[in-house]
Design a protein around this motif. Structure first.
Motif, PDB file in Angstrom:
ATOM      1  N   THR A  36       5.530   6.661   3.226  1.00  0.00           N
ATOM      2  CA  THR A  36       4.761   6.838   4.451  1.00  0.00           C
ATOM      3  C   THR A  36       3.871   8.064   4.330  1.00  0.00           C
ATOM      4  N   ILE A  37       2.794   8.048   5.106  1.00  0.00           N
ATOM      5  CA  ILE A  37       1.958   9.226   5.243  1.00  0.00           C
ATOM      6  C   ILE A  37       1.877   9.558   6.724  1.00  0.00           C
ATOM      7  N   THR A  38       1.683  10.825   7.013  1.00  0.00           N
ATOM      8  CA  THR A  38       1.481  11.278   8.379  1.00  0.00           C
ATOM      9  C   THR A  38       0.115  11.939   8.430  1.00  0.00           C
ATOM     10  N   LEU A  39      -0.689  11.534   9.399  1.00  0.00           N
ATOM     11  CA  LEU A  39      -2.014  12.124   9.571  1.00  0.00           C
ATOM     12  C   LEU A  39      -1.926  13.352  10.465  1.00  0.00           C
ATOM     13  N   ASP A  40      -3.036  14.084  10.556  1.00  0.00           N
ATOM     14  CA  ASP A  40      -3.062  15.320  11.328  1.00  0.00           C
ATOM     15  C   ASP A  40      -2.864  15.108  12.825  1.00  0.00           C
ATOM     16  N   ASP A  41      -2.923  13.845  13.300  1.00  0.00           N
ATOM     17  CA  ASP A  41      -2.645  13.575  14.712  1.00  0.00           C
ATOM     18  C   ASP A  41      -1.147  13.374  14.965  1.00  0.00           C
ATOM     19  N   GLY A  42      -0.334  13.410  13.886  1.00  0.00           N
ATOM     20  CA  GLY A  42       1.120  13.284  14.020  1.00  0.00           C
ATOM     21  C   GLY A  42       1.650  11.867  13.865  1.00  0.00           C
ATOM     22  N   LYS A  43       0.768  10.870  13.757  1.00  0.00           N
ATOM     23  CA  LYS A  43       1.221   9.484  13.617  1.00  0.00           C
ATOM     24  C   LYS A  43       1.496   9.166  12.154  1.00  0.00           C
ATOM     25  N   SER A  44       2.556   8.362  11.927  1.00  0.00           N
ATOM     26  CA  SER A  44       2.954   7.978  10.572  1.00  0.00           C
ATOM     27  C   SER A  44       2.554   6.538  10.286  1.00  0.00           C
ATOM     28  N   TYR A  45       2.281   6.272   9.013  1.00  0.00           N
ATOM     29  CA  TYR A  45       1.843   4.956   8.568  1.00  0.00           C
ATOM     30  C   TYR A  45       2.553   4.612   7.262  1.00  0.00           C
ATOM     31  N   LYS A  46       3.031   3.376   7.166  1.00  0.00           N
ATOM     32  CA  LYS A  46       3.746   2.912   5.973  1.00  0.00           C
ATOM     33  C   LYS A  46       2.750   2.330   4.982  1.00  0.00           C
ATOM     34  N   LEU A  47       2.867   2.786   3.723  1.00  0.00           N
ATOM     35  CA  LEU A  47       1.993   2.310   2.654  1.00  0.00           C
ATOM     36  C   LEU A  47       2.486   0.969   2.116  1.00  0.00           C
ATOM     37  N   PRO A  48       1.577   0.171   1.533  1.00  0.00           N
ATOM     38  CA  PRO A  48       1.993  -1.099   0.924  1.00  0.00           C
ATOM     39  C   PRO A  48       2.981  -0.864  -0.216  1.00  0.00           C
ATOM     40  N   GLY A  49       3.772  -1.876  -0.538  1.00  0.00           N
ATOM     41  CA  GLY A  49       4.854  -1.785  -1.511  1.00  0.00           C
ATOM     42  C   GLY A  49       4.531  -1.144  -2.845  1.00  0.00           C
ATOM     43  N   GLU A  50       3.470  -1.561  -3.526  1.00  0.00           N
ATOM     44  CA  GLU A  50       3.176  -1.055  -4.862  1.00  0.00           C
ATOM     45  C   GLU A  50       1.969  -0.124  -4.855  1.00  0.00           C
ATOM     46  N   PHE A  51       1.879   0.727  -3.861  1.00  0.00           N
ATOM     47  CA  PHE A  51       0.752   1.645  -3.720  1.00  0.00           C
ATOM     48  C   PHE A  51       0.870   2.777  -4.741  1.00  0.00           C
ATOM     49  N   ASP A  52      -0.254   3.191  -5.343  1.00  0.00           N
ATOM     50  CA  ASP A  52      -0.289   4.296  -6.303  1.00  0.00           C
ATOM     51  C   ASP A  52      -0.268   5.619  -5.541  1.00  0.00           C
ATOM     52  N   MET A  53       0.902   6.206  -5.426  1.00  0.00           N
ATOM     53  CA  MET A  53       1.074   7.442  -4.648  1.00  0.00           C
ATOM     54  C   MET A  53       0.283   8.613  -5.243  1.00  0.00           C
ATOM     55  N   ASP A  54      -0.059   8.553  -6.542  1.00  0.00           N
ATOM     56  CA  ASP A  54      -0.813   9.635  -7.176  1.00  0.00           C
ATOM     57  C   ASP A  54      -2.270   9.665  -6.728  1.00  0.00           C
ATOM     58  N   SER A  55      -2.732   8.617  -6.067  1.00  0.00           N
ATOM     59  CA  SER A  55      -4.134   8.556  -5.647  1.00  0.00           C
ATOM     60  C   SER A  55      -4.393   9.279  -4.323  1.00  0.00           C
ATOM     61  N   ILE A  56      -3.338   9.759  -3.660  1.00  0.00           N
ATOM     62  CA  ILE A  56      -3.522  10.467  -2.385  1.00  0.00           C
ATOM     63  C   ILE A  56      -2.910  11.857  -2.458  1.00  0.00           C
TER      64      ILE A  56
END
Length: 82
Positions: A36-56
Motif C-alpha cells: 500500500t501507499i499513503t498519499l499526503d492527504d492521509g488516504k491509503s491505496y492498495k497496489l496491484p499484485g505484481e507491482f514493481d515497488m522499486d519504481s516509486i
C-alpha cells in the motif's frame, strides 16, 4: 423479460462506475509488506499484485485511478513523473 435484464445491466454498470475515482498527491509512505501507499492527504491505496515497488519513492507526485471495493482503495492505474 428483456426490459428487466436491460435495466439490471444498467443498474450494475452504474453502481460499478460510481466507485471509480481518481486521486493525486505526493507519496507520504510506502508499506512494502501490505503493498500500500499513503498519499499526503492521509488516504491509503492498495497496489496491484505484481507491482514493481522499486519504481516509486516517497515524495513522488502521482496520479491514481482506483476502485473502492470492500472499503479498500484498489489502484487500477498510476501515472508516475517522467
Amino acid at each position: 423479460m428483456r426490459t428487466l435484464i436491460g435495466a439490471l445491466c444498467v443498474a450494475i454498470l452504474t453502481t460499478v462506475a460510481a466507485f471509480a475515482a481518481e486521486a493525486e498527491g505526493k507519496i507520504k509512505s510506502i508499506n512494502v509488506d501490505d503493498q500500500t501507499i499513503t498519499l499526503d492527504d492521509g488516504k491509503s491505496y492498495k497496489l496491484p499484485g505484481e507491482f514493481d515497488m522499486d519504481s516509486i519513492k516517497t515524495g513522488m507526485d502521482v496520479l491514481l485511478a482506483y476502485d473502492e471495493i470492500g472499503g479498500q482503495n484498489l489502484i487500477t492505474d498510476m501515472q508516475l513523473p517522467e
